[in-house]
Design an enzyme around this catalytic site. Structure first.
Site, PDB file in Angstrom:
ATOM      1  N   HIS A  14      62.501 -61.282 111.742  1.00 37.70           N
ATOM      2  CA  HIS A  14      63.901 -60.879 111.597  1.00 37.70           C
ATOM      3  C   HIS A  14      64.163 -60.049 110.335  1.00 37.70           C
ATOM      4  O   HIS A  14      65.236 -59.468 110.205  1.00 37.70           O
ATOM      5  CB  HIS A  14      64.808 -62.112 111.583  1.00 37.70           C
ATOM      6  CG  HIS A  14      64.754 -62.855 110.279  1.00 37.70           C
ATOM      7  ND1 HIS A  14      63.665 -63.621 109.897  1.00 37.70           N
ATOM      8  CD2 HIS A  14      65.638 -62.917 109.267  1.00 37.70           C
ATOM      9  CE1 HIS A  14      63.895 -64.132 108.700  1.00 37.70           C
ATOM     10  NE2 HIS A  14      65.084 -63.708 108.292  1.00 37.70           N
ATOM     11  N   HIS A  56      67.437 -56.483 107.556  1.00 35.57           N
ATOM     12  CA  HIS A  56      67.623 -57.846 108.064  1.00 35.57           C
ATOM     13  C   HIS A  56      68.307 -57.761 109.421  1.00 35.57           C
ATOM     14  O   HIS A  56      69.479 -57.401 109.507  1.00 35.57           O
ATOM     15  CB  HIS A  56      68.472 -58.641 107.067  1.00 35.57           C
ATOM     16  CG  HIS A  56      68.474 -60.108 107.330  1.00 35.57           C
ATOM     17  ND1 HIS A  56      69.219 -60.698 108.332  1.00 35.57           N
ATOM     18  CD2 HIS A  56      67.804 -61.110 106.714  1.00 35.57           C
ATOM     19  CE1 HIS A  56      69.023 -61.996 108.300  1.00 35.57           C
ATOM     20  NE2 HIS A  56      68.167 -62.276 107.334  1.00 35.57           N
TER      21      HIS A  56
END
Length: 173
Positions: free
Chosen positions: A74, A89
């Site tokens: 992620h 992110h």
């Protein structure tokens, strides 16, 4: 104009006067302050922007070496040749997905070029898990008191092409 995060400093040995970050996904480029997570919206980790993606792939905003790749796929940190570090992110609270809904073959230490695909994600899976679909992009190392930031917010950014953030500073003698 935005002020740089004063806690991040470039090593005196590294010299640069300007760099640009392109958007990491097709979609709307928004202010970091609009991200529904105080770590990003209050700029605790640094200055940047975010993208509300219309695509399901995420590309590198700069060229450099992958300094960090989260095991859960992620989050990615890219370090440029000038020792600037940029965090990408994907989503908010996506660490809780434990890698489900993401695909990437990239590993720490690999070189990426601006516009290279970092990862793909499943929009349907994010929606099913009620994950906010926003991608913060933050300069976490490399800016100082001499840094000036110019942002370009747009509703229709193109991944790897649209310049979202331009960082510059005066040449130091």
């Amino acid at each position: 104009m935005a002020q740089a995060n004063n806690s991040n400093h470039v090593d005196d040995q590294q010299k640069w006067d300007r760099f640009q970050l392109v958007t990491v996904a097709d979609g709307e480029i928004i202010r970091l302050e609009e991200v529904p997570d105080p770590v990003f919206s209050e700029k605790m980790v640094g200055e940047g922007f975010a993208v509300i993606p219309t695509s399901e792939y995420v590309v590198a905003p700069v060229s450099g070496v992958l300094y960090q790749v989260a095991d859960t796929l992620h989050a990615y940190v890219i370090e440029t040749d000038e020792s600037v570090e940029v965090l990408v992110h994907i989503g908010i609270n996506t660490i809780s997905l434990q890698g489900k809904g993401f695909q990437s073959d990239l590993k720490k230490g690999m070189h990426v070029t601006k516009g290279d695909v970092l990862a793909t994600f499943s929009r349907a899976y994010f929606e099913e898990k009620d994950i906010p679909l926003v991608i913060p992009v933050v300069v976490i190392k490399g800016m100082d008191d001499e840094t000036t930031v110019k942002m370009d917010y747009t509703k229709d950014g193109i991944a790897g092409e649209t310049v979202a953030m331009c960082v510059s500073r005066e040449e130091q003698n």
